[in-house]
Design an enzyme around this catalytic site. Structure first.
Site, PDB file in Angstrom:
ATOM      1  N   SER A 110       0.811  -1.223  -0.133  1.00  0.00           N
ATOM      2  CA  SER A 110       0.021  -0.084  -0.112  1.00  0.00           C
ATOM      3  C   SER A 110       0.793   1.180  -0.050  1.00  0.00           C
ATOM      4  CB  SER A 110      -0.787  -0.185   1.020  1.00  0.00           C
ATOM      5  OG  SER A 110      -2.030   1.061   1.139  1.00  0.00           O
ATOM      6  N   TYR A 121      -5.399   9.412  -5.064  1.00  0.00           N
ATOM      7  CA  TYR A 121      -4.211   8.347  -4.896  1.00  0.00           C
ATOM      8  C   TYR A 121      -4.550   7.879  -3.129  1.00  0.00           C
ATOM      9  CZ  TYR A 121       0.059   5.616  -3.975  1.00  0.00           C
ATOM     10  OH  TYR A 121       1.059   4.837  -3.531  1.00  0.00           O
ATOM     11  N   LYS A 170      -6.070   4.294  -2.005  1.00  0.00           N
ATOM     12  CA  LYS A 170      -5.262   3.419  -1.144  1.00  0.00           C
ATOM     13  C   LYS A 170      -5.958   3.160   0.086  1.00  0.00           C
ATOM     14  CE  LYS A 170      -1.841   1.920  -2.723  1.00  0.00           C
ATOM     15  NZ  LYS A 170      -1.551   0.773  -3.462  1.00  0.00           N
TER      16      LYS A 170
END
Length: 255
Positions: free
Chosen positions: A137, A151, A155
């Protein structure tokens, strides 16, 4: 036969993880990547250094669910699935992101992770009697970053999904982990930061952490979100607390 499947990322973390597993003497490593040249280079380097390990390569994108399912079916049984592939949009304020930026981030970082994990869990159980999912991750899942909004959100969403998979499975048979690998000075990073701006990490850090997660000592961390920097002995010392607090070391709301 111990078998590992990897979806790669270009920064070298995926390749380093492959090397760490090869060093441990696994029988088979399968690497999936969109790019044929780096894929062949990785295969050749691994095969030369560890001739006893079978190195298989497959070209494909993690966003192609049918292709990923086909690869898993060809492999038949896989002990450990390591997901390294990700997409990072250009640095920009959230107000400047396009719908396409956000959609692409979630298609690759969330939906592909969901589909691949689901497909892997549907495969036959290997002879070892257990399956392990390791999601590489990013700290962006936990740390607010206004110039990487989609982003970070993607995640975090992927980690949440995997936590749900983990809680629904027998932790003796299926173990699922997400972890932040570290910060690495890559060509892309060099466009925005100088080498001496922070202390950069060595790619062997996440590689050996992933190998430890795939081993027998890590079961108590099933469903947790971790950092490769953390000392494993200190994590083991937290075993009782983890057993009593299902929310500890997970992605979620803290009130």
């Amino acid at each position: 036969m111990a078998s590992r499947a990897k979806t790669r990322r270009s920064c070298g973390v995926g390749f380093s993880i492959c090397k760490a597993f090869a060093e441990a003497g696994v029988a088979r490593i399968a690497i999936v990547s969109r790019s044929p040249e780096p894929l062949e280079k990785a295969r050749a380097e691994l095969a030369e250094a560890w001739p006893a390990t079978q190195i298989l390569t497959y070209q494909g994108s993690v966003t192609d669910s049918a292709r990923m399912t086909d690869i898993l079916q060809q492999l038949s049984t896989v002990d450990v699935l390591v997901m390294c592939a990700a997409i990072v949009h250009n640095r920009a304020p959230a107000t400047k992101l396009s719908t396409e930026d956000v959609q692409t981030s979630f298609d690759t970082n969330v939906l592909a992770t969901f589909n691949l994990t689901k497909a892997y869990l549907a495969t036959p159980m290997p002879a070892s009697g257990s399956k392990t999912v390791i999601n590489v991750s990013s700290a962006a899942a936990q740390v607010s970053h206004t110039r990487r909004a989609a982003y970070g959100a993607s995640k975090a969403a992927a980690a949440q999904l995997l936590q749900c998979f983990a809680t629904e499975r027998d932790s003796e048979a299926v173990r699922i982990f997400s972890f932040h690998p570290g910060a690495f000075y890559t060509p892309a990073v060099a466009e925005h930061f100088s080498r001496d701006e922070i202390q950069w990490d060595d790619v062997e850090l996440p590689a050996h952490f992933a190998r430890w997660l795939a081993g027998p000592e890590s079961g108590f961390l099933n469903g947790r979100y971790l950092w490769a920097h953390w000392d494993v002995d200190e994590l083991i010392a937290l075993k009782d607390r983890l057993a009593k607090d299902p929310a500890f070391l997970t992605i979620g709301l803290v009130l």
